[in-house]
Enzyme design. Structure first.
Site, mmCIF file in Angstrom:
data_model
loop_
_atom_site.group_PDB
_atom_site.id
_atom_site.type_symbol
_atom_site.label_atom_id
_atom_site.label_comp_id
_atom_site.label_asym_id
_atom_site.label_seq_id
_atom_site.Cartn_x
_atom_site.Cartn_y
_atom_site.Cartn_z
ATOM 1 N N SER A 2 3.640 -6.782 2.650
ATOM 2 C CA SER A 2 2.696 -5.933 3.359
ATOM 3 C C SER A 2 1.281 -6.132 2.813
ATOM 4 O O SER A 2 0.777 -7.257 2.808
ATOM 5 C CB SER A 2 3.150 -4.470 3.247
ATOM 6 O OG SER A 2 2.440 -3.646 4.151
ATOM 7 N N MET A 3 0.608 -5.081 2.324
ATOM 8 C CA MET A 3 -0.717 -5.273 1.735
ATOM 9 C C MET A 3 -0.644 -6.217 0.540
ATOM 10 O O MET A 3 -1.621 -6.920 0.231
ATOM 11 C CB MET A 3 -1.341 -3.952 1.315
ATOM 12 C CG MET A 3 -2.773 -4.087 0.807
ATOM 13 S SD MET A 3 -3.421 -2.607 0.007
ATOM 14 C CE MET A 3 -2.554 -2.641 -1.573
ATOM 15 N N HIS B 190 10.258 -3.041 8.069
ATOM 16 C CA HIS B 190 9.085 -3.465 7.298
ATOM 17 C C HIS B 190 9.399 -3.805 5.840
ATOM 18 O O HIS B 190 8.994 -4.853 5.334
ATOM 19 C CB HIS B 190 8.009 -2.379 7.345
ATOM 20 C CG HIS B 190 6.755 -2.754 6.639
ATOM 21 N ND1 HIS B 190 5.968 -3.814 7.029
ATOM 22 C CD2 HIS B 190 6.154 -2.225 5.538
ATOM 23 C CE1 HIS B 190 4.931 -3.919 6.216
ATOM 24 N NE2 HIS B 190 5.016 -2.981 5.306
ATOM 25 N N PHE C 148 0.828 -1.196 0.000
ATOM 26 C CA PHE C 148 0.000 0.000 0.000
ATOM 27 C C PHE C 148 0.870 1.256 0.000
ATOM 28 O O PHE C 148 1.783 1.387 0.822
ATOM 29 C CB PHE C 148 -0.890 -0.030 1.244
ATOM 30 C CG PHE C 148 -1.807 1.137 1.397
ATOM 31 C CD1 PHE C 148 -2.840 1.344 0.505
ATOM 32 C CD2 PHE C 148 -1.649 2.024 2.456
ATOM 33 C CE1 PHE C 148 -3.710 2.419 0.657
ATOM 34 C CE2 PHE C 148 -2.510 3.091 2.616
ATOM 35 C CZ PHE C 148 -3.535 3.294 1.709
ATOM 36 N N ASP D 260 9.242 -4.172 13.192
ATOM 37 C CA ASP D 260 8.480 -3.609 12.079
ATOM 38 C C ASP D 260 7.688 -2.431 12.623
ATOM 39 O O ASP D 260 6.865 -2.596 13.527
ATOM 40 C CB ASP D 260 7.547 -4.671 11.493
ATOM 41 C CG ASP D 260 6.844 -4.239 10.210
ATOM 42 O OD1 ASP D 260 6.564 -3.046 10.069
ATOM 43 O OD2 ASP D 260 6.554 -5.117 9.372
#
Length: 256
Positions: A93-94, A224, A25, A194
């Site tokens: 992530s997303m 992250h 994202f 993270d």
């Protein structure tokens, strides 16, 4: 609209093993390009698309939603399955949430899943506020470049569109509900530290999927965006071993 440096999609035609990479994202393909290029160097077929509303300016996210992001990776999956014997979906992530949704929704078309610091939850109080707040507050400070390695930067937005955040919250709720339908072999790589996604999201993946073949690896020296961080090479190597194991297993089953 001009693209951010490194935001261009990446594609490579290689072997009959395909790998679909999904970025996160407010990010873009730049965060996964070294991984994509590594996979291409291994001779694999690779697809790394740019999600709609990403890679340009944060205001463009106002005009897209999770359905647009998912439709993009779903289209790439269909294209890969038409050309490859097996396909592994991966995400950061997303992008990890998108990969898990593909696995849940497309079953046998996905042979394995690799997720790096997958995003699955949204802070509750912020989530409740997003509905009305997005109409009066267009954006908040960005979340890119959570990287421990000095000198490394992630190409992404310095602002987060609240319309985009609202759409992501909707997506994550759907993915959480679908986790039991993810039955493919699964590799989960999680950074010890993270600052964007809680490590409990990876624990939720591990606890909730229906897969009997689950491997977890902890990344000790990255934040992250681990694919651009100190542990990037380890991610590549772990994914290589995972994909090779799946390909070997498929070969043994067919007797070829």
């Amino acid at each position: 609209m001009p693209l951010l440096p490194g935001a261009e999609p990446f594609a490579h035609q290689g072997s009959d093993t395909g790998v679909l990479l999904c970025h996160g994202f407010t990010g873009c393909p730049q965060s996964l390009r070294p991984w994509a290029e590594h996979l291409a160097g291994q001779g694999l077929t690779v697809s790394l698309p740019l999600l709609p509303g990403h890679g340009t300016r944060w205001q463009d996210m106002r005009h897209t939603g999770w359905q647009d992001w998912y439709a993009t990776v779903e289209r790439e999956l269909r294209e890969l399955t038409g050309r490859c014997e097996r396909v592994v979906v991966c995400g950061l992530s997303m992008g990890g949430a998108l990969a898990l949704r593909l696995a849940a929704r497309h079953g046998p078309a996905v042979d394995g899943v690799v997720v790096v610091n997958p995003a699955l939850t949204f802070p509750r109080w912020q989530g409740y506020a997003l509905g009305p707040l997005r109409y009066v507050l267009p954006s908040v400070r960005g979340i890119t470049s959570d990287i421990a390695k000095p000198g490394r930067r992630e190409a992404g937005y310095d602002r987060v569109s609240l319309h985009g955040a609202y759409a992501m919250r909707q997506l994550l709720a759907l993915v959480r509900a679908d986790l039991p339908r993810v039955t493919q072999p699964l590799l989960v790589l999680t950074s010890r530290v993270d600052h964007v996604v809680p490590t409990s999201d990876s624990a939720l993946v591990l606890a909730s999927t229906g897969s009997a073949d689950v491997t977890e690896r902890v990344l000790e020296d990255s934040y992250h965006v681990a694919t651009l961080d100190h542990d990037a090479e380890r991610i590549f190597q772990e994914a290589d071993a995972f994909i090779t194991r799946l390909a070997t297993r498929a070969t043994r089953k067919t007797g070829s």
